[in-house]
Design a protein around this motif. Structure first.
Motif, mmCIF file in Angstrom:
data_model
loop_
_atom_site.group_PDB
_atom_site.id
_atom_site.type_symbol
_atom_site.label_atom_id
_atom_site.label_comp_id
_atom_site.label_asym_id
_atom_site.label_seq_id
_atom_site.Cartn_x
_atom_site.Cartn_y
_atom_site.Cartn_z
ATOM 1 N N THR A 63 0.888 -1.207 -0.097
ATOM 2 C CA THR A 63 0.047 0.163 0.044
ATOM 3 C C THR A 63 0.732 1.158 0.036
ATOM 4 O O THR A 63 2.036 1.095 0.734
ATOM 5 N N ALA A 64 0.350 2.216 -0.826
ATOM 6 C CA ALA A 64 1.161 3.507 -0.736
ATOM 7 C C ALA A 64 1.719 4.185 0.546
ATOM 8 O O ALA A 64 0.427 4.349 1.249
ATOM 9 N N ILE A 65 2.616 4.547 0.642
ATOM 10 C CA ILE A 65 3.152 5.242 1.774
ATOM 11 C C ILE A 65 4.523 6.055 1.536
ATOM 12 O O ILE A 65 5.455 5.481 0.726
ATOM 13 N N THR A 66 4.798 7.166 1.733
ATOM 14 C CA THR A 66 5.902 8.078 1.376
ATOM 15 C C THR A 66 6.818 8.168 2.680
ATOM 16 O O THR A 66 6.427 8.594 3.806
ATOM 17 N N LEU A 67 8.179 7.619 2.649
ATOM 18 C CA LEU A 67 9.126 7.739 3.542
ATOM 19 C C LEU A 67 9.930 9.106 3.338
ATOM 20 O O LEU A 67 10.476 9.206 2.321
ATOM 21 N N VAL A 68 9.628 10.184 4.259
ATOM 22 C CA VAL A 68 10.467 11.362 3.974
ATOM 23 C C VAL A 68 11.573 11.403 5.105
ATOM 24 O O VAL A 68 11.479 11.307 6.103
ATOM 25 N N PHE A 69 13.093 11.323 4.550
ATOM 26 C CA PHE A 69 14.245 11.094 5.125
ATOM 27 C C PHE A 69 14.689 12.388 5.495
ATOM 28 O O PHE A 69 15.120 13.311 4.723
#
Length: 757
Positions: A400-406
């Motif tokens: 499922t879509a998820i955005t990891l912002v580092f």
């Protein structure tokens, strides 16, 4: 020596006489401008705003008793005695006051500018609490607080003059974001900490001691950011040392360059599991010994720290193990699962001990843990990692879509992405784990720079990795594991022990500018076979630093030149586009094993020097075969024979190059078969067998049909060798062109001659 009273109203205290100064209180103006020999008075009969301006010649002392006016200005002034301000006056001056003789400073609650103590054998003593908008610098002489509290930006005494600082029982609060205490050169400094409390109150407060010093209580009190960068440089002894936790979720960090002693309590506890403190060495893999009587360190992360003394063996609650630590008992590694829609890594109650379970802050992933993001993580927006010591991240099962912002993170474990993961953030990700940190990109383009700084650890690819940013190797290992790593640039310059392991893998450098740099290659090992391919269409540097890339082929895959610096060793040189160029630093020697550099008709490959002087190419043995090259300022040597090719251009200033096609070499061993007959098995190219039937044509002529490679026929003319006999075994080396007419070198037991086929 004289007295000077201000009677000039609102005016500048500079070098002009005017009617500003009188010899008596309220007297007639026109007296001379005061000097360092004169006592200056601002009293009840003085008025206006006095601006300290350029041109003033200082004073012996300044007394403001009864003055209700204002002293302003910013020009520096030197006082050879005491300064006494008054409660009823206004003081807005930011002037630096230099005290050149013994005196007392009484500020009456006013904030003054920076002060400098500079006079052999003098002493500046505080008459009350001091608040300065600048620093306190002791150059020569003594400064004593008389137990009054001090607020300033910094306390500085960085020279080798004889000088003394005595703090008594004062509380000293310093607000400079940098060297708030700067004793960088500590020779001839007598520092009496007394029972003082020093508060270092800025984001990047540093205690800088060029050797060792003894303090009493020191606290790093700034808590307004989750990414502070506190530091101690030098070996210090404390009664108590305290690092305040952040006011909100995040971490405070104290790094140390030397061993420290805390005779009382070292307090480095976080406020909660998500409001943490980090203690670490300033050098990865360089442990710092903290000899501590008592340790308060719950929710603290440690890296390269040895706890000694009575506190050795402490087991702080939720202590994070970032590697290289001894004398601390850490919690065992655990696996935790993301279970909320909170968008912050440290979001409240966001981590559970089971997939889809109940979250609790106490489950926050520590550096030694594994954080799992799976399809039971309800968040479908962005998850911001924040500025933490990041554990291993396993999101391989996330579809499922998820955005990891580092954010700017320090990573201590493996990272894997799933098909649903979207990556964001261009902040550097530093990998510092001491074991193997596997990286699985799952076909994602990595948007952030990668820095490997792990001493004994290895950053290992488990699939091909493509990054829009650069890769840096500071220490530790990068293992391509047979995969391709594509990045904008590679930087591996330095002196730490580090290794590049190819295992058949390929480094593709897609950018220009930095290109590839190992300009300082001390401590660098390059192992395995593989390729470094530089593909940008513009010029790109390869700064090898004289390293050995003996199993590695340097390939130019872009139209722009590769500019090679350093005397490097390569497994080979090659190109996959043409035209292109290889330019070498003049005076260097590049050693190769294989040469696969060729152009095509109308698309020459240039071989030259970066500057107008010659470089050297060396191959120990064998034959170099090129074609469609344009060569200049190149010395070819090393034992091999260097053929530029029949279609190559001699640009001048070359040595060792033969501008002709490379010959095909045939080695023949002869034995007698019988009168007037020749029979042979000829092993051509890849051991292709041809049967030869020969007959004598005339007294000195031999003709034969030779089937070479794919039945290509060549006619042979030979002179008679002996009375009636000739036989041969023919071996033509694999690099020779198959079935191409040319000159063949034939070696027999009895003689060697060239034959035209």
């Amino acid at each position: 020596m004289a007295n000077r009273y201000w009677v000039g109203g609102t005016a500048s205290w500079d070098g002009t006489v005017g009617t500003k100064w009188a010899a008596t209180s309220g007297g007639a103006g026109g007296a001379s401008v005061p000097t360092s020999a004169d006592d200056v008075f601002f009293d009840a009969l003085s008025s206006g705003t006095v601006t300290i301006a350029t041109g003033n010649t200082g004073a012996k002392s300044i007394t403001c008793t009864g003055f209700t006016g204002t002293i302003a200005g910013s020009a520096a002034i030197t006082v050879s005695g005491s300064v006494t301000l008054a409660a009823g006056m206004t003081y807005t001056s930011t002037s630096v006051i230099t005290f050149a003789s013994t005196g007392t400073l009484t500020t009456a609650g006013k904030t003054i500018g920076a002060i400098i103590v500079s006079g052999t054998g003098i002493t500046l003593t505080l008459g009350d609490a001091l608040t300065s908008s600048g620093s306190i610098t002791v150059t020569t002489g003594s400064f004593t607080t008389s137990n009054f509290n001090v607020t300033a930006t910094a306390l500085v005494s960085n020279n080798s003059n004889v000088r003394t600082i005595s703090l008594g029982s004062s509380t000293v609060t310093l607000s400079f974001s940098g060297a708030a205490i700067d004793f960088g050169t500590i020779a001839n400094l007598t520092f009496n900490a007394g029972t003082s409390q020093i508060n270092l109150a800025a984001f990047a407060s540093t205690l800088n001691v060029g050797g060792s010093a003894t303090f009493y209580n020191v606290s790093y009190t700034f808590n307004g950011s989750s990414a502070s960068a506190f530091a101690i440089f030098g070996s210090c002894t404390f009664n108590n040392l305290t690092i305040a936790p952040p006011a909100s979720s995040g971490r405070q960090q104290l790094r140390m360059s030397d061993n420290q002693i805390v005779n009382g309590t070292l307090t480095c506890a976080g406020a909660t599991a998500i409001r943490r403190v980090t203690l670490r060495s300033n050098g990865t893999g360089a442990p710092r010994i903290l000899t501590v009587a008592n340790l308060s360190a719950a929710d603290c992360d440690f890296r390269d720290i040895t706890i000694a003394g009575a506190a050795a063996g402490s087991a702080p609650t939720r202590a994070g193990d970032c590697g290289g630590n001894t004398g601390i008992v850490f919690p065992a590694s655990k696996t935790v699962y993301r279970v909320t829609t909170n968008t912050d890594w440290s979001g409240s109650s966001s981590w559970a001990t089971s997939s889809g379970g109940v979250g609790d802050d106490s489950n926050f992933p520590l550096a030694q843990d594994v954080a799992v993001i799976d399809n039971n993580t309800p968040l479908t927006g962005s998850l911001n990692t924040g500025i933490f010591n990041i554990s291993a991240i396993n999101s391989s099962a996330r579809t499922t879509a998820i955005t990891l912002v580092f954010a700017v993170n320090e990573n201590y474990g493996s990272i894997s992405f799933g098909s649903g993961v979207i990556l964001s953030g261009a902040n550097s990700q530093t990998f510092l784990g001491r074991g193997t940190m596997n990286f699985t990109s799952a076909g994602k383009t990595i948007p952030f720079p990668i820095v490997v700084q792990s001493t004994t650890g290895t950053f290992a690819l488990l699939d091909a990795l493509t990054s829009t940013q650069g890769v840096t190797l500071t220490s530790g290992n990068i293992d391509l594991n047979g995969f391709t790593l594509t990045c904008a640039s590679f930087s591996g310059s330095g002196t730490s022990t580090r290794a590049l392991i190819f295992d058949g893998g390929t480094f593709v450098i897609s950018g220009t500018g930095t290109g590839w740099t190992t300009a300082t290659a001390t401590g660098l090992t390059v192992s395995g076979s593989g390729t470094i391919s530089m593909t940008n269409a513009a010029s790109k540097p390869f700064q090898g630093g004289g390293a050995s890339y003996s199993g590695i082929t340097l390939n130019n895959g872009g139209a722009g030149a590769i500019t090679v610096t350093g005397s490097n060793t390569f497994g080979g040189l090659s190109n996959t586009v043409q035209p292109t160029s290889f330019l070498f630093t003049a005076g260097t020697t590049t050693t190769i094993t294989n040469w696969n550099v060729k152009g095509t008709a109308g698309n020459l490959v240039t071989i030259g020097s970066i500057t107008a002087a010659s470089h050297t190419l060396s191959k120990a043995s064998g034959t170099v075969s090129g074609d469609y090259l344009s060569i200049s300022r190149s010395t070819a040597t090393g034992g091999a024979t260097w053929y530029a090719g029949a279609n190559s251009t001699d640009g001048g200033n070359n040595s060792g190059w033969l501008f002709s096609a490379a010959p095909i070499i045939a080695v023949m061993a002869a034995s007698e078969i019988g009168p007037d007959s020749l029979a042979a098995n000829a092993f051509i190219g890849y051991a292709v067998t041809a049967a030869m039937a020969a007959s004598e044509v005339g007294p000195d002529i031999l003709a034969a049909n030779v089937f070479i490679g794919y039945a290509v026929t060549a006619a042979m003319a030979a002179s008679e060798i002996g009375p009636d006999t000739f036989a041969a075994l023919v071996l033509i080396e694999p690099f020779s062109p198959i079935g191409v007419p040319g000159v063949y070198l034939i070696k027999l037991r009895s003689f060697t001659e060239h034959r035209r086929f």
